[in-house]
Design a protein around this motif. Structure first.
Motif, PDB file in Angstrom:
ATOM      1  N   ILE A 156       0.836  -1.197   0.000  1.00 13.98           N
ATOM      2  CA  ILE A 156       0.000   0.000   0.000  1.00 13.98           C
ATOM      3  C   ILE A 156       0.877   1.255   0.000  1.00 13.98           C
ATOM      4  CG2 ILE A 156      -1.851  -1.176   1.261  1.00 13.98           C
ATOM      5  CD1 ILE A 156      -0.942   0.372   3.766  1.00 13.98           C
ATOM      6  N   SER A 157       0.237   2.365  -0.337  1.00 14.07           N
ATOM      7  CA  SER A 157       0.886   3.674  -0.196  1.00 14.07           C
ATOM      8  C   SER A 157       0.020   4.655   0.576  1.00 14.07           C
ATOM      9  CB  SER A 157       1.198   4.273  -1.574  1.00 14.07           C
ATOM     10  OG  SER A 157       2.163   3.518  -2.270  1.00 14.07           O
ATOM     11  N   GLY A 158      -1.249   4.294   0.806  1.00 15.96           N
ATOM     12  CA  GLY A 158      -2.174   5.222   1.455  1.00 15.96           C
ATOM     13  C   GLY A 158      -3.112   4.534   2.410  1.00 15.96           C
ATOM     14  N   ARG A 159      -4.411   4.831   2.283  1.00 13.40           N
ATOM     15  CA  ARG A 159      -5.388   4.365   3.264  1.00 13.40           C
ATOM     16  C   ARG A 159      -5.727   2.890   3.123  1.00 13.40           C
ATOM     17  NH1 ARG A 159     -10.961   4.834   1.350  1.00 13.40           N
ATOM     18  NH2 ARG A 159     -10.976   5.411  -0.847  1.00 13.40           N
ATOM     19  N   SER A 176       4.349  -0.835   3.265  1.00  8.61           N
ATOM     20  CA  SER A 176       4.104   0.458   2.633  1.00  8.61           C
ATOM     21  C   SER A 176       5.417   1.138   2.297  1.00  8.61           C
ATOM     22  CB  SER A 176       3.285   1.361   3.569  1.00  8.61           C
ATOM     23  OG  SER A 176       3.124   2.656   3.002  1.00  8.61           O
ATOM     24  N   ASN A 177       5.382   1.937   1.239  1.00  7.75           N
ATOM     25  CA  ASN A 177       6.538   2.773   0.909  1.00  7.75           C
ATOM     26  C   ASN A 177       6.439   4.147   1.554  1.00  7.75           C
ATOM     27  OD1 ASN A 177       4.377   3.463  -0.963  1.00  7.75           O
ATOM     28  ND2 ASN A 177       5.889   4.731  -2.027  1.00  7.75           N
ATOM     29  N   ALA A 204       1.242   6.100   5.796  1.00  7.18           N
ATOM     30  CA  ALA A 204       0.100   5.458   5.137  1.00  7.18           C
ATOM     31  C   ALA A 204      -0.921   5.028   6.181  1.00  7.18           C
ATOM     32  CB  ALA A 204       0.562   4.261   4.320  1.00  7.18           C
ATOM     33  N   ALA A 205      -2.165   5.463   6.005  1.00  3.18           N
ATOM     34  CA  ALA A 205      -3.213   5.158   6.986  1.00  3.18           C
ATOM     35  C   ALA A 205      -3.503   3.667   7.053  1.00  3.18           C
ATOM     36  CB  ALA A 205      -4.486   5.928   6.640  1.00  3.18           C
ATOM     37  N   ALA A 227       5.284  -3.366   7.802  1.00  4.61           N
ATOM     38  CA  ALA A 227       6.659  -2.953   7.539  1.00  4.61           C
ATOM     39  C   ALA A 227       6.628  -1.722   6.656  1.00  4.61           C
ATOM     40  CB  ALA A 227       7.451  -4.067   6.858  1.00  4.61           C
ATOM     41  N   VAL A 228       7.648  -0.887   6.780  1.00  4.95           N
ATOM     42  CA  VAL A 228       7.786   0.315   5.956  1.00  4.95           C
ATOM     43  C   VAL A 228       9.152   0.289   5.288  1.00  4.95           C
ATOM     44  CG1 VAL A 228       7.890   2.832   5.918  1.00  4.95           C
ATOM     45  CG2 VAL A 228       6.256   1.673   7.434  1.00  4.95           C
ATOM     46  N   VAL A 229       9.149   0.437   3.978  1.00  3.69           N
ATOM     47  CA  VAL A 229      10.387   0.649   3.223  1.00  3.69           C
ATOM     48  C   VAL A 229      10.173   1.955   2.471  1.00  3.69           C
ATOM     49  CG1 VAL A 229      11.962  -0.213   1.464  1.00  3.69           C
ATOM     50  CG2 VAL A 229      10.816  -1.828   2.993  1.00  3.69           C
ATOM     51  N   GLU A 230      10.659   3.039   3.046  1.00  2.00           N
ATOM     52  CA  GLU A 230      10.457   4.349   2.440  1.00  2.00           C
ATOM     53  C   GLU A 230      11.121   4.397   1.066  1.00  2.00           C
ATOM     54  OE1 GLU A 230       8.895   7.102   3.188  1.00  2.00           O
ATOM     55  OE2 GLU A 230       8.505   7.163   5.353  1.00  2.00           O
ATOM     56  N   SER A 231      10.371   4.813   0.071  1.00  2.00           N
ATOM     57  CA  SER A 231      10.920   4.877  -1.288  1.00  2.00           C
ATOM     58  C   SER A 231      11.708   6.157  -1.530  1.00  2.00           C
ATOM     59  CB  SER A 231       9.789   4.758  -2.309  1.00  2.00           C
ATOM     60  OG  SER A 231       8.765   5.707  -2.054  1.00  2.00           O
TER      61      SER A 231
END
Length: 238
Positions: free
Chosen positions: A12-15, A40-41, A45-46, A59-63
């Motif tokens: 995902i990227s958002g809600r 999410s990137n 992200a909600a 998990a978050v992998v910031e792009s």
């Protein structure tokens, strides 16, 4: 012994509106997929909060820190997927274009949902474009992901009428309700092997909804074993 479920990561990227529908479907004990990771990137992200509330690892992998190095970003993302033992990916509003290498590595194991009846209106702003084109039917498509954007083989589609009084918001809401029906069904088919990618085409081992505008039909829970059968063909003279 209980049959093992396919471990799915939702990107995902958002809600994550479709994420909510997948979470609800996966609560069913017979659903053949386990939502094992929501990745999410974007840290804001909600959908991450929604997943956490449902007890799903996140998990978050910031792009952004990777800049234009898409391969490095995807390698970091792949490491998280490997750690979680993921076998299927479901894209749900993931706003990154994936490289051909990553897509090829997940061929036949990565799904996406698009808000149009593909191949019509690929890309963005589908509802506005459908209204501008004057089409009478609009809808959504679940497909396996291929390197071409919104070009993958179709697994499931649903159509809705375009009404004279529709604006973009009203049409989008009508389509979204169908997205929430067909994405859980298509993911279940892929997880159970009822939908397979063979020589670039989707092979479905589920009853077809003959004569209907949507497949699955209304009332379908999203499980391959609970497809509503097609209505019988009337006999001559009946």
């Amino acid at each position: 012994m209980a049959e093992l479920k396919r471990r799915v990561a939702v990107l995902i990227s958002g809600r994550g509106s479709n994420l909510g529908a997948l979470i609800e479907a996966a609560r069913h004990p017979d659903y053949p997929a386990e939502l094992a990771l929501v990745l999410s990137n974007r840290a804001d992200a909600a959908g991450l909060e929604r997943a956490g509330a449902a007890g799903i690892p996140t998990a978050v992998v910031e792009s952004r820190p990777f800049g234009k190095d898409r391969a490095a970003f995807e390698a970091a993302m792949q490491a998280r997927l490997d750690e979680a033992g993921i076998g299927l990916i479901a894209l749900a509003g993931f706003m990154r274009v994936l490289t051909e290498g990553f897509v090829s590595a997940w061929s036949g194991r990565m799904l996406n949902i698009h808000p149009s009846i593909l191949p019509a209106f690929p890309g963005l702003d589908t509802h506005a474009r459908a209204l501008a084109a004057g089409v009478r039917l609009h809808g959504c498509t679940v497909h396996f992901v291929t390197p071409g954007v919104d070009e993958g083989p179709v697994i499931a589609q649903a159509a809705v009428p375009v009404l004279p009084e529709d604006d973009e918001s009203a049409l989008a809401a009508r389509v979204l309700a169908q997205e929430h029906r067909i994405y859980p069904a298509a993911l279940a088919w892929a997880a159970s092997g009822a939908a397979r990618l063979v020589d670039g085409r989707v092979v479905l081992n589920v009853p077809m909804a003959g004569g209907a505008f949507a497949n699955p039909l209304p009332g379908h829970s999203g499980l391959p074993t609970e497809m509503v059968p097609s209505p019988p063909v009337p006999r001559a003279g009946s």
